[in-house]
Structure formats: structure tokens, C-alpha cells
Design a protein around this motif. Structure first.
Motif, mmCIF file in Angstrom:
data_model
loop_
_atom_site.group_PDB
_atom_site.id
_atom_site.type_symbol
_atom_site.label_atom_id
_atom_site.label_comp_id
_atom_site.label_asym_id
_atom_site.label_seq_id
_atom_site.Cartn_x
_atom_site.Cartn_y
_atom_site.Cartn_z
ATOM 1 N N SER A 267 -10.352 -11.908 -5.174
ATOM 2 C CA SER A 267 -9.929 -12.095 -3.779
ATOM 3 C C SER A 267 -8.600 -11.419 -3.463
ATOM 4 O O SER A 267 -8.141 -11.473 -2.318
ATOM 5 N N VAL A 268 -7.976 -10.799 -4.469
ATOM 6 C CA VAL A 268 -6.623 -10.267 -4.302
ATOM 7 C C VAL A 268 -6.602 -8.769 -4.579
ATOM 8 O O VAL A 268 -7.112 -8.307 -5.600
ATOM 9 N N ILE A 269 -5.994 -8.030 -3.668
ATOM 10 C CA ILE A 269 -5.831 -6.587 -3.828
ATOM 11 C C ILE A 269 -4.342 -6.275 -3.758
ATOM 12 O O ILE A 269 -3.677 -6.613 -2.770
ATOM 13 N N GLU A 270 -3.827 -5.646 -4.805
ATOM 14 C CA GLU A 270 -2.424 -5.232 -4.808
ATOM 15 C C GLU A 270 -2.336 -3.716 -4.757
ATOM 16 O O GLU A 270 -2.976 -3.019 -5.555
ATOM 17 N N ILE A 271 -1.563 -3.212 -3.831
ATOM 18 C CA ILE A 271 -1.279 -1.775 -3.719
ATOM 19 C C ILE A 271 0.214 -1.622 -3.961
ATOM 20 O O ILE A 271 1.029 -2.018 -3.112
ATOM 21 N N THR A 272 0.589 -1.101 -5.095
ATOM 22 C CA THR A 272 2.015 -1.030 -5.432
ATOM 23 C C THR A 272 2.755 0.024 -4.625
ATOM 24 O O THR A 272 3.958 -0.107 -4.388
ATOM 25 N N ASP A 273 2.068 1.078 -4.196
ATOM 26 C CA ASP A 273 2.735 2.151 -3.454
ATOM 27 C C ASP A 273 3.266 1.643 -2.124
ATOM 28 O O ASP A 273 2.586 0.903 -1.397
ATOM 29 N N ARG A 274 4.482 2.058 -1.797
ATOM 30 C CA ARG A 274 5.059 1.715 -0.499
ATOM 31 C C ARG A 274 4.404 2.550 0.596
ATOM 32 O O ARG A 274 3.962 3.683 0.362
ATOM 33 N N ASN B 213 5.645 6.453 -5.769
ATOM 34 C CA ASN B 213 4.218 6.220 -5.591
ATOM 35 C C ASN B 213 3.418 6.722 -6.795
ATOM 36 O O ASN B 213 3.657 7.820 -7.299
ATOM 37 N N GLY B 214 2.505 5.885 -7.229
ATOM 38 C CA GLY B 214 1.678 6.205 -8.386
ATOM 39 C C GLY B 214 2.257 5.726 -9.699
ATOM 40 O O GLY B 214 1.574 5.782 -10.732
ATOM 41 N N GLN B 215 3.507 5.255 -9.686
ATOM 42 C CA GLN B 215 4.153 4.828 -10.928
ATOM 43 C C GLN B 215 4.484 3.333 -10.952
ATOM 44 O O GLN B 215 5.056 2.830 -11.908
ATOM 45 N N GLY B 216 4.124 2.620 -9.908
ATOM 46 C CA GLY B 216 4.471 1.207 -9.820
ATOM 47 C C GLY B 216 3.630 0.337 -10.740
ATOM 48 O O GLY B 216 2.438 0.600 -10.959
ATOM 49 N N PHE C 67 -1.597 -7.395 -0.956
ATOM 50 C CA PHE C 67 -0.161 -7.313 -1.246
ATOM 51 C C PHE C 67 0.150 -5.820 -1.364
ATOM 52 O O PHE C 67 -0.269 -5.162 -2.321
ATOM 53 N N ILE C 68 0.885 -5.299 -0.398
ATOM 54 C CA ILE C 68 1.046 -3.850 -0.252
ATOM 55 C C ILE C 68 2.514 -3.462 -0.381
ATOM 56 O O ILE C 68 3.396 -4.124 0.167
ATOM 57 N N GLY C 69 2.759 -2.373 -1.125
ATOM 58 C CA GLY C 69 4.137 -1.872 -1.264
ATOM 59 C C GLY C 69 4.991 -2.734 -2.158
ATOM 60 O O GLY C 69 6.181 -2.903 -1.926
ATOM 61 N N THR C 70 4.388 -3.255 -3.224
ATOM 62 C CA THR C 70 5.080 -4.257 -4.043
ATOM 63 C C THR C 70 6.071 -3.674 -5.041
ATOM 64 O O THR C 70 6.840 -4.417 -5.648
ATOM 65 N N LEU D 265 13.800 8.662 -1.561
ATOM 66 C CA LEU D 265 12.836 7.782 -0.907
ATOM 67 C C LEU D 265 11.954 8.603 0.030
ATOM 68 O O LEU D 265 12.328 9.704 0.451
ATOM 69 N N PRO D 266 10.790 8.074 0.401
ATOM 70 C CA PRO D 266 9.909 8.797 1.325
ATOM 71 C C PRO D 266 10.551 8.965 2.695
ATOM 72 O O PRO D 266 11.455 8.197 3.081
ATOM 73 N N THR D 267 10.092 9.945 3.429
ATOM 74 C CA THR D 267 10.565 10.159 4.797
ATOM 75 C C THR D 267 9.499 9.689 5.788
ATOM 76 O O THR D 267 8.308 9.675 5.488
#
Length: 426
Positions: A299-306, A280-283, A272-275, A48-50
Motif C-alpha cells: 500500500s506504500v510507494i516511496e519516491i526518493t527523488d525530489r 536524484n537516483g542516489q537516494g 511518500f515523495i522526495g524523501t 540543487l535542481p533548478t
């Protein structure tokens, strides 16, 4: 002073959700009669990230031991990537080493890396040490058995069978259970009659105010993810199909008001962030496809990266309003609500009607918290209107609830359980 040995494979600087209870409790254990030490997996072996800012919240006097783990690059070739399985042998050796020179009253497993919990049964049998398990999630569960393969976690076939084998090893000898959900405790006591009368307590995560100060002091270290040209409504946390029943009413209400020609609502943006739990980059997006299906994709922006924990807190502070959806699993309780409640922003929450979150948020005084079966378009539209027609007043939370659900009080509750699990001995 009683001694507590805490097992938490993920621990700062690793940014793992399941270490937050321990991290927020460490400043308060000693005041409640327990001297705590922690054994973690060295961060170089974590997947996991630090977030090194997390270390600022750890009291300097806390003794922390680090163990090795098999390298994931090697074990993943055999299909074994779990940090619990990779570190299990090293944990066993480290605890044995400590017990040669030190005495502990209790071992506390606070992690969702559940396979390490079988060590509790081993050390209880060999040394007579009591142990408590913190059930932040279900361990063995048949929740996904009737779900399509695409909705099941990776390696579900293997993990389902492994969990079914390992859980009874740990549970049949456990001396106490802490859980974020009443349902998790009742399920376990029904499954394992031997533990029907052991001490147990439902203790959610708590609100830890020092985190807001750390976030504010370091806010310039984080990029702003929001577009200031819009009114931004933010959710930060995992996505998934089980969240769709709670998110669908929001998107349907948005679609309806847009179709009615309310142009001002085009200034709303929902983040919607970190879904995704994927690197990161593979979600894979799980929210934006639903937005497209319901006609509100613009109206919706999803950022899968945590993003890091303190980046999360700053982003919540930068938002104009917050949205929290819950899972369709009635046993699900969202410990993530407390950072939201530390942020005095307008808040809309939609959960399964059986979720404990609804009552907790009502205790706080959150006015716009609903279950997804009865929430109406009018409820949600009123929330939209309040954002567009002016700045809503910050919520005024009930002081009693703020104290009741603080990290300090949650630590007191844990220590009471520890005292019961060890027979109240000094």
C-alpha cells in the motif's frame, strides 16, 4: 525607505527549501518600509535542481546580485561540498564592493547555509552595519550525538566541529534573530549571554497564494506521479528515521484494518515523495523499509527523488487526501505545512506533541491533527473510512488563521523585527 541586503546562497531558479521565506516575502517588503536587494550564488555553481517557474514569483523591481563559488567538483575532493564554504570569499568581496557605492541599514542572512553568517560579524565590526540571522534550522546541534552512525548526516564529524566553531562568531555580535521555532531562539540566548536581550521573533514560513496560480497555469508541464485507479494519500517532503514515530501509527492502523478483512481499504495508496536529499537516483529509501517491517508494503510507494516546487503543488492538488508526519525532535517545526493548507484536501497530520505545528493547524481548523503518543487506531481508521466511503467535504479554514499565517503577514512581522534591530531609525 530603509535598505535591506539579503544573503541567500540558494535562490531562484535554484529550488532550495531555505530560500522560500525570502522568495515569498519580496513582494511585501517595500510596503513595510524596506527596499530589499538579494545576493545569491550563481545557479551554475549550485548543487540543487533548478525550477525556472520560481522566477515568475519574483517582483521585477528587485535587484539581484550573483556571486561565484568554487566548483564542487574540485572542492569535494577535499571533502568540502557546502555551497556556503565554496562561496564565502566571493560573498565577502561582493558585499565590500557594494558598500563602496551604497548604504544599507541591515544585512539579513536567511539561509540554512550557515557559515556565510560569520560575514555579519565581519561587516558589523568594519562598517557598523547591523545584521539579523534567520534560524530555519538549528546551526550547531547535538541532536545526532546519540544517534547511530547510519542515521547521521554525511560528514557529520566535520560539520559538527565546524558548526561549533563558527556559530559563536556569528551569534555573539548578531543584532536580531528570526526563527521558525521558539526553542531555537531560547537555545541560542542561553548559549550566548551577550545576545540575551536582542530583538527576536518566532516567525514561521507563510502561505503564498500566488504560487497556486503559477502551478495551475503550468500543470501540463508535470508528469502525474499518482495512479488514478486508487485513492491516493500523499506526503511530499524529506523522510528519515526521525519521522518513523509519526508514520508508524499510520502503518499500524492500516495493517490492523486490512487484517480485519476490510477489502475496500486495499484501494488506498500512500505516496511518500522526495524523501531524500541525495541527488536524484542516489537516494536511499527510509519509509518503504518501515512499511515492509509493518506489513503494509503493498500500500506504500516511496519516491526518493525530489520534485520541483510547482510539481509538488500540482501533485498535492491531484491527491485525494494529504498526510503530514513530523520529526521526533520536539524543536522541529514543519514550514512545509503551508502548501498543504493552500490545497483544500482532507488532511491527516501526526507530530511530536511539543511541535508548534499542532497548535497552528488547530488554529486553521484542521480536525485530524494528532501527536504520535496519543493518536489512536480509531482516529486513523476514521480518516481511512471517510476517504473510502465517499468524498469528504473540503476543509473550511478559519479566516483569521489564514491571514495570520499568510506570507504578507509574516513579512510584516519580519519588518517589525528589522525596525527593532536597527533601533527604529529611518
Amino acid at each position: 525607505m530603509k535598505k535591506l541586503l539579503i544573503i541567500s546562497p540558494y535562490f531562484p531558479p535554484v529550488n532550495g527549501a531555505d530560500m522560500q521565506r525570502i522568495r515569498m516575502s519580496l513582494p511585501y517588503f517595500a510596503a513595510n518600509g524596506w527596499e530589499a536587494e538579494v545576493i545569491m550564488v550563481d545557479e551554475q555553481y549550485a548543487d540543487l535542481p533548478t525550477d525556472y517557474l520560481l522566477l515568475q514569483s519574483i517582483p521585477e523591481q528587485i535587484r539581484i546580485y550573483k556571486v561565484k563559488a568554487l566548483k564542487k567538483s574540485i572542492t569535494s575532493k577535499l571533502g568540502l561540498g557546502s555551497i556556503a564554504l565554496r562561496s564565502l570569499w566571493f560573498y565577502r568581496q561582493k558585499i565590500k564592493e557594494l558598500l563602496k557605492t551604497q548604504s544599507y541599514d541591515l544585512i539579513y542572512f536567511s539561509t540554512t547555509q550557515f557559515p556565510v553568517c560569520i560575514l555579519g560579524a565581519y561587516f558589523k565590526k568594519r562598517y557598523g552595519i547591523a545584521y539579523v540571522i534567520d534560524m530555519q534550522d538549528p546551526w550547531f546541534s547535538d541532536y545526532y550525538e546519540d544517534k547511530p552512525k547510519a542515521q547521521r548526516p554525511p560528514k557529520y564529524w566535520f560539520s559538527y566541529r565546524l558548526n561549533k566553531y563558527l556559530e559563536p562568531i556569528a551569534m555573539n555580535s548578531v543584532d536580531g534573530i528570526i526563527s521558525v521555532s521558539d526553542n531555537y531562539i531560547s537555545d541560542l540566548k542561553n548559549r550566548y549571554p551577550l545576545i540575551k536581550h536582542i530583538p527576536s521573533a518566532t516567525i514561521t514560513f507563510g502561505a503564498f497564494k500566488p504560487d497556486m496560480q503559477i502551478a495551475e497555469q503550468n500543470k501540463n508541464a508535470f508528469p502525474n506521479l499518482l495512479d488514478s485507479n486508487y485513492t491516493n494519500v500523499v506526503y511530499i517532503g524529506r523522510g528519515g528515521a526521525d519521522m518513523h514515530p509519526a508514520i508508524t501509527p499510520l502503518f499500524k492502523a492500516l495493517k490492523a484494518v486490512l487484517d480485519n478483512g476490510n477489502e475496500t481499504l486495499k484501494s488506498l495508496r500512500f505516496y511518500f515523495i522526495g524523501t531524500s536529499y541525495a541527488p536524484n537516483g542516489q537516494g536511499k529509501p527510509s519509509i518503504s523499509p518501515l512499511a515492509r517491517q509493518l506489513g503494509v508494503a503493498e500500500s506504500v510507494i516511496e519516491i526518493t527523488d525530489r520534485i520541483s516546487y510547482y510539481h509538488t503543488l500540482i501533485t498535492l492538488q491531484q491527491a485525494d487526501a494529504l498526510f503530514i508526519p513530523g520529526s521526533d525532535d520536539p524543536k522541529y517545526t514543519a514550514s512545509k505545512i503551508y502548501p498543504y493548507l493552500l490545497t483544500p484536501k482532507p488532511l491527516l497530520a501526526i507530530f511530536n506533541k511539543a511541535s508548534s505545528v499542532i497548535n497552528i493547524m488547530k488554529e486553521y481548523g484542521v480536525k485530524q491533527v494528532y501527536d504520535y503518543e496519543t493518536v489512536t487506531e480509531a482516529n486513523i481508521s476514521a480518516f481511512f473510512s471517510s476517504l473510502i466511503n465517499g468524498s469528504p467535504e473540503p476543509p473550511q479554514y478559519h479566516a483569521g488563521a489564514v491571514d495570520k499565517y499568510s506570507a504578507r503577514q509574516m513579512t510584516i512581522n519580519q519588518c517589525k523585527l528589522f525596525d527593532s534591530a536597527t533601533g527604529g531609525k529611518n
